[in-house]
Design an enzyme around this catalytic site. Structure first.
Site, PDB file in Angstrom:
ATOM      1  N   LYS A  89      -0.986  -1.552  -4.745  1.00 46.18           N
ATOM      2  CA  LYS A  89      -1.780  -0.309  -4.785  1.00 46.18           C
ATOM      3  C   LYS A  89      -0.823   0.842  -5.055  1.00 46.18           C
ATOM      4  CE  LYS A  89      -5.723  -0.503  -1.651  1.00 46.18           C
ATOM      5  NZ  LYS A  89      -6.111  -0.059  -0.306  1.00 46.18           N
ATOM      6  N   ASP A 102       0.863  -1.183   0.000  1.00 50.30           N
ATOM      7  CA  ASP A 102       0.000   0.000   0.000  1.00 50.30           C
ATOM      8  C   ASP A 102       0.905   1.240   0.000  1.00 50.30           C
ATOM      9  OD1 ASP A 102      -2.172   1.682   0.324  1.00 50.30           O
ATOM     10  OD2 ASP A 102      -2.657   1.062   2.345  1.00 50.30           O
TER      11      ASP A 102
HETATM   12  C1  PRP Z   1      -0.953  -5.019   5.658  1.00 53.15           C
HETATM   13  C2  PRP Z   1      -0.308  -5.850   4.556  1.00 53.15           C
HETATM   14  C3  PRP Z   1       1.097  -5.323   4.540  1.00 53.15           C
HETATM   15  C4  PRP Z   1       0.919  -3.859   4.905  1.00 53.15           C
HETATM   16  C5  PRP Z   1       0.945  -3.018   3.670  1.00 53.15           C
HETATM   17  O1  PRP Z   1      -0.651  -5.605   6.877  1.00 53.15           O
HETATM   18  O2  PRP Z   1      -0.356  -7.226   4.838  1.00 53.15           O
HETATM   19  O3  PRP Z   1       1.928  -5.975   5.461  1.00 53.15           O
HETATM   20  O4  PRP Z   1      -0.358  -3.726   5.536  1.00 53.15           O
HETATM   21  O5  PRP Z   1       0.777  -1.663   3.969  1.00 53.15           O
HETATM   22  P1  PRP Z   1       1.905  -0.589   3.698  1.00 53.15           P
HETATM   23  O6  PRP Z   1       2.434  -0.808   2.306  1.00 53.15           O
HETATM   24  O7  PRP Z   1       1.142   0.712   3.814  1.00 53.15           O
HETATM   25  O8  PRP Z   1       2.971  -0.724   4.734  1.00 53.15           O
HETATM   26  P2  PRP Z   1      -1.411  -5.256   8.240  1.00 53.15           P
HETATM   27  O9  PRP Z   1      -0.563  -4.321   9.037  1.00 53.15           O
HETATM   28  O10 PRP Z   1      -2.806  -4.811   7.923  1.00 53.15           O
HETATM   29  O11 PRP Z   1      -1.409  -6.651   8.992  1.00 53.15           O
HETATM   30  P3  PRP Z   1      -1.974  -8.079   8.538  1.00 53.15           P
HETATM   31  O12 PRP Z   1      -0.998  -8.613   7.498  1.00 53.15           O
HETATM   32  O13 PRP Z   1      -1.987  -8.877   9.781  1.00 53.15           O
HETATM   33  O14 PRP Z   1      -3.339  -7.866   7.931  1.00 53.15           O
END
Ligand code: PRP
Length: 175
Positions: free
Chosen positions: A126, A98
């Site tokens: 994204k 993201d």
């Molecule tokens: C989500 C996803 C990535 C991160 C991406 O994890 O799995 O690790 O966010 O976002 P970024 O590019 O903005 O850093 P999350 O922290 O939601 O934990 P999860 O994997 O347990 O759902």
């Protein structure tokens, strides 16, 4: 309310293609997939089974502080990789990139480890949300902004079990 954006069939076809590409690129090399918990667990399970070469599998977990619907950029290690990384070719496997903060942190973290190489693979990219200059080496789908759930992706720890990927309407997001 949620709207289907990637069906199980579409996901399966793309994961198969990624598995074939990775198998070709890493033929004859010691490969390890490192899944980033929790979101990557379903994608990694399918990607590993799409490979036609030998592979080791481990997981890492990082935690980010801050907002619930996006990561804050403040990251700490919550679970270390446990297998020996020495001379291994590592692919970090994410469900979604993201802002790029998590993957940037992981790349910096693995730069200090005795690996042979480190690349990145994400099912969902994204790109328009990027705040850190990260480009995934392997990406399943590039999608526009919008909150996605299913196939490992959660909202408040719900929906990870869905077999497709859905856009969750903003009215369904309460924090
Ligand atoms: C989500 C996803 C990535 C991160 C991406 O994890 O799995 O690790 O966010 O976002 P970024 O590019 O903005 O850093 P999350 O922290 O939601 O934990 P999860 O994997 O347990 O759902």
């Amino acid at each position: 309310m949620k709207t289907l954006i990637l069906s199980p069939t579409e996901i399966a076809a793309r994961v198969t293609a990624l598995g074939q590409q990775i198998s070709q690129d890493y033929q004859g090399k010691p490969l390890m997939l490192v899944g980033v918990l929790n979101g990557a667990f379903i994608f990694l399970a399918d990607l590993a089974r799409a490979l036609t070469i030998d592979v080791e599998i481990d997981f890492i977990r990082v935690a980010s502080y801050g907002q619930s619907a996006s990561s804050s950029g403040t990251i700490r290690l919550a679970k270390e990789v446990e297998l020996d990384l020495t001379a291994k070719h590592i692919i970090l496997v994410e469900d979604i990139i993201d802002t790029g903060s998590t993957m940037a942190w992981l790349i910096a973290y693995f730069a200090n480890r005795p690996t042979a190489s480190v690349r990145t693979c994400t099912l969902i990219d994204k790109k328009e949300r990027r705040q850190v200059d990260i480009t995934a080496d392997y990406a399943g789908f590039t999608v526009p902004d919008g909150f996605l759930v299913g196939y490992g992706l959660d909202y408040a720890e719900q929906y990870r079990q869905l077999t497709g990927i859905y856009h969750l309407e903003p009215t369904a997001i309460t924090s």
